[in-house]
Design an enzyme around this catalytic site. Structure first.
Site, PDB file in Angstrom:
ATOM      1  N   GLY A  56       0.829  -1.208  -0.065  1.00 56.20           N
ATOM      2  CA  GLY A  56      -0.222  -0.107   0.077  1.00 56.20           C
ATOM      3  C   GLY A  56       0.697   1.544  -0.218  1.00 56.20           C
ATOM      4  O   GLY A  56       0.040   2.146   0.841  1.00 56.20           O
ATOM      5  N   THR A  57       2.089   1.541  -0.429  1.00 67.62           N
ATOM      6  CA  THR A  57       2.946   3.175  -0.098  1.00 67.62           C
ATOM      7  C   THR A  57       2.295   3.343  -1.463  1.00 67.62           C
ATOM      8  O   THR A  57       2.204   4.942  -1.142  1.00 67.62           O
ATOM      9  CB  THR A  57       4.554   2.094  -0.345  1.00 67.62           C
ATOM     10  OG1 THR A  57       4.178   1.913  -2.195  1.00 67.62           O
ATOM     11  CG2 THR A  57       4.664   1.214  -0.161  1.00 67.62           C
ATOM     12  N   ASN A  58       1.780   2.894  -2.396  1.00 65.82           N
ATOM     13  CA  ASN A  58       0.805   3.650  -3.237  1.00 65.82           C
ATOM     14  C   ASN A  58      -0.822   4.224  -2.915  1.00 65.82           C
ATOM     15  O   ASN A  58      -0.885   5.706  -3.370  1.00 65.82           O
ATOM     16  CB  ASN A  58       0.417   2.516  -4.261  1.00 65.82           C
ATOM     17  CG  ASN A  58       1.764   3.797  -5.648  1.00 65.82           C
ATOM     18  OD1 ASN A  58       1.806   4.263  -6.363  1.00 65.82           O
ATOM     19  ND2 ASN A  58       1.667   1.804  -6.101  1.00 65.82           N
TER      20      ASN A  58
ATOM     21  N   ASN B  34      -5.382   2.340 -13.113  1.00 63.06           N
ATOM     22  CA  ASN B  34      -3.706   1.997 -12.934  1.00 63.06           C
ATOM     23  C   ASN B  34      -2.624   2.196 -12.605  1.00 63.06           C
ATOM     24  O   ASN B  34      -2.845   2.855 -13.961  1.00 63.06           O
ATOM     25  CB  ASN B  34      -3.964   0.128 -13.624  1.00 63.06           C
ATOM     26  CG  ASN B  34      -3.018  -0.289 -12.741  1.00 63.06           C
ATOM     27  OD1 ASN B  34      -3.085  -1.238 -11.956  1.00 63.06           O
ATOM     28  ND2 ASN B  34      -2.710  -1.136 -13.838  1.00 63.06           N
TER      29      ASN B  34
ATOM     30  N   MET C 237      -4.101  -7.350  -6.408  1.00 65.25           N
ATOM     31  CA  MET C 237      -3.012  -8.515  -7.946  1.00 65.25           C
ATOM     32  C   MET C 237      -4.512  -9.280  -8.519  1.00 65.25           C
ATOM     33  O   MET C 237      -4.324 -10.659  -7.604  1.00 65.25           O
ATOM     34  CB  MET C 237      -2.016  -9.383  -6.842  1.00 65.25           C
ATOM     35  CG  MET C 237      -1.003  -8.249  -6.504  1.00 65.25           C
ATOM     36  SD  MET C 237       0.167  -7.571  -7.983  1.00 65.25           S
ATOM     37  CE  MET C 237       0.664  -9.300  -8.585  1.00 65.25           C
ATOM     38  N   LYS C 238      -4.777  -8.297  -9.082  1.00 62.96           N
ATOM     39  CA  LYS C 238      -6.607  -9.482  -9.475  1.00 62.96           C
ATOM     40  C   LYS C 238      -6.746  -9.060 -10.633  1.00 62.96           C
ATOM     41  O   LYS C 238      -7.249  -7.544 -10.723  1.00 62.96           O
ATOM     42  CB  LYS C 238      -7.175  -9.163  -8.231  1.00 62.96           C
ATOM     43  CG  LYS C 238      -8.268 -10.402  -8.326  1.00 62.96           C
ATOM     44  CD  LYS C 238      -9.037 -10.986  -7.602  1.00 62.96           C
ATOM     45  CE  LYS C 238     -10.410 -11.706  -7.327  1.00 62.96           C
ATOM     46  NZ  LYS C 238     -11.188 -11.847  -7.911  1.00 62.96           N
ATOM     47  N   ILE C 239      -7.129  -9.954 -11.501  1.00 66.12           N
ATOM     48  CA  ILE C 239      -7.938  -9.329 -12.740  1.00 66.12           C
ATOM     49  C   ILE C 239      -9.217  -8.972 -12.820  1.00 66.12           C
ATOM     50  O   ILE C 239      -9.855  -9.814 -12.463  1.00 66.12           O
ATOM     51  CB  ILE C 239      -7.249 -10.222 -14.302  1.00 66.12           C
ATOM     52  CG1 ILE C 239      -6.054 -10.616 -14.028  1.00 66.12           C
ATOM     53  CG2 ILE C 239      -8.190  -9.554 -15.031  1.00 66.12           C
ATOM     54  CD1 ILE C 239      -5.528 -11.694 -14.742  1.00 66.12           C
TER      55      ILE C 239
ATOM     56  N   HIS D 136       1.361   0.340 -13.669  1.00 68.97           N
ATOM     57  CA  HIS D 136       2.223  -0.579 -13.524  1.00 68.97           C
ATOM     58  C   HIS D 136       3.477  -0.049 -13.983  1.00 68.97           C
ATOM     59  O   HIS D 136       3.555   1.096 -14.014  1.00 68.97           O
ATOM     60  CB  HIS D 136       1.352  -0.831 -15.487  1.00 68.97           C
ATOM     61  CG  HIS D 136       2.788  -2.122 -16.099  1.00 68.97           C
ATOM     62  ND1 HIS D 136       2.372  -3.220 -15.608  1.00 68.97           N
ATOM     63  CD2 HIS D 136       3.691  -1.777 -16.703  1.00 68.97           C
ATOM     64  CE1 HIS D 136       2.782  -4.558 -15.955  1.00 68.97           C
ATOM     65  NE2 HIS D 136       3.863  -3.753 -16.584  1.00 68.97           N
TER      66      HIS D 136
HETATM   67  C1  GRF Z   1       3.577  -0.813  -7.671  1.00 68.64           C
HETATM   68  O1  GRF Z   1       4.880  -1.499  -7.777  1.00 68.64           O
HETATM   69  C2  GRF Z   1       2.652  -1.116  -8.921  1.00 68.64           C
HETATM   70  O2  GRF Z   1       2.794  -0.390  -9.582  1.00 68.64           O
HETATM   71  C3  GRF Z   1       2.442  -2.730  -8.470  1.00 68.64           C
HETATM   72  O3  GRF Z   1       2.133  -3.220  -7.528  1.00 68.64           O
HETATM   73  C4  GRF Z   1       3.163  -2.457  -6.957  1.00 68.64           C
HETATM   74  C5  GRF Z   1       2.368  -2.017  -5.590  1.00 68.64           C
HETATM   75  O4  GRF Z   1       2.549  -1.824  -5.146  1.00 68.64           O
HETATM   76  N1  GRF Z   1       0.255  -3.037  -9.549  1.00 68.64           N
HETATM   77  P1  GRF Z   1       2.144  -0.773  -3.321  1.00 68.64           P
HETATM   78  O5  GRF Z   1       0.908  -2.144  -2.734  1.00 68.64           O
HETATM   79  O6  GRF Z   1       1.213   0.187  -3.517  1.00 68.64           O
HETATM   80  O7  GRF Z   1       3.284  -0.778  -2.298  1.00 68.64           O
END
Ligand code: GRF
Length: 220
Positions: free
Chosen positions: A12-14, A107, A90-92, A109
């Site tokens: 969850g760093t994003n 999203n 992590m799921k389509i 990537h």
């Molecule tokens: C990130 O590298 C994102 O691009 C990818 O999964 C990772 C998720 O990181 N889809 P976080 O859970 O937001 O730290």
């Protein structure tokens, strides 16, 4: 102000970068709900510590992917979500969710799409011998990592890089461009024409490696 529904599976760093951008006044949005398919996701703790509602829906909770996505759509509509943010989810996702939120799902990537779609892409870029990689924020369509591109950021790949060092260089860029893309959406400056995302009043990038250049959360 728009309502975000953030879908997570891991660290969850994003999500954190989005919350930080909101706190800093760079992002005019609020996180209405965080949904995880992984009950152990650290992202859930980040949300709970700020009293953001969380919903946990393990992959096994529904008999089919479509059923799962119908349920997610119901949760997100219930929280009046305007934009869905996939942040390490992590799921389509299926047409059920995409059609319920047309061009309202983003999203991030960790590669420069259309190069290296799919999983483990930092490793793939290293093994391929790419000299540059980066991060891409895009809208979701029914393909895997194929939707219209909103912002990309470029990073160099160094000879001595490992998956870890390259990943962390890319992740630092992710944390800049994701809040920026969401802010552009919040300002209603994004329209999609075919494959292209048109940004209203877009300033020409000034030599930076993000395109469009990051305005509000940029490096000081
Ligand atoms: C990130 O590298 C994102 O691009 C990818 O999964 C990772 C998720 O990181 N889809 P976080 O859970 O937001 O730290």
């Amino acid at each position: 102000m728009i309502n975000l529904g953030v879908l997570v599976s891991g660290k969850g760093t994003n999500l954190q970068s989005i919350l930080d951008a909101i706190d800093a006044g760079h992002l005019d949005a609020r996180v209405a709900v965080v949904v995880s398919n992984n009950p152990e996701a650290l992202a859930l703790e980040r949300a709970k510590s700020r009293n953001i509602p969380v919903e946990i829906l393990p992959n096994t909770a529904c008999p089919s992917r479509e059923e799962y996505d119908r349920k997610i759509a119901g949760i997100l509509k219930g929280h009046r979500v305007d934009l869905i943010i996939l942040a390490g989810f992590m799921k389509i996702i299926t047409a059920e969710l995409i059609n319920a939120f047309p061009m309202q799902i983003m999203n991030i990537h960790p590669a420069l799409l259309p190069a290296f779609p799919g999983l483990n892409v930092q490793k793939k870029a290293l093994e391929y011998g790419a000299r540059f990689s980066g991060a891409t924020v895009h809208f979701i369509d029914e393909g895997i990592d194929t939707g219209p591109i909103i912002i990309q950021a470029v990073v160099p790949v160094h000879g001595e890089d490992t998956v870890e060092t390259l990943s962390s260089r890319i992740l630092a860029e992710e944390h800049l461009i994701y809040p920026e893309a969401i802010q552009l959406f919040s300002e209603q400056r994004l329209t999609v024409e075919g494959r292209k995302v048109i940004i209203k009043d877009h300033q020409k990038p000034d030599g930076v490696m993000e395109n469009p250049s990051v305005r509000l959360t940029g490096k000081e």
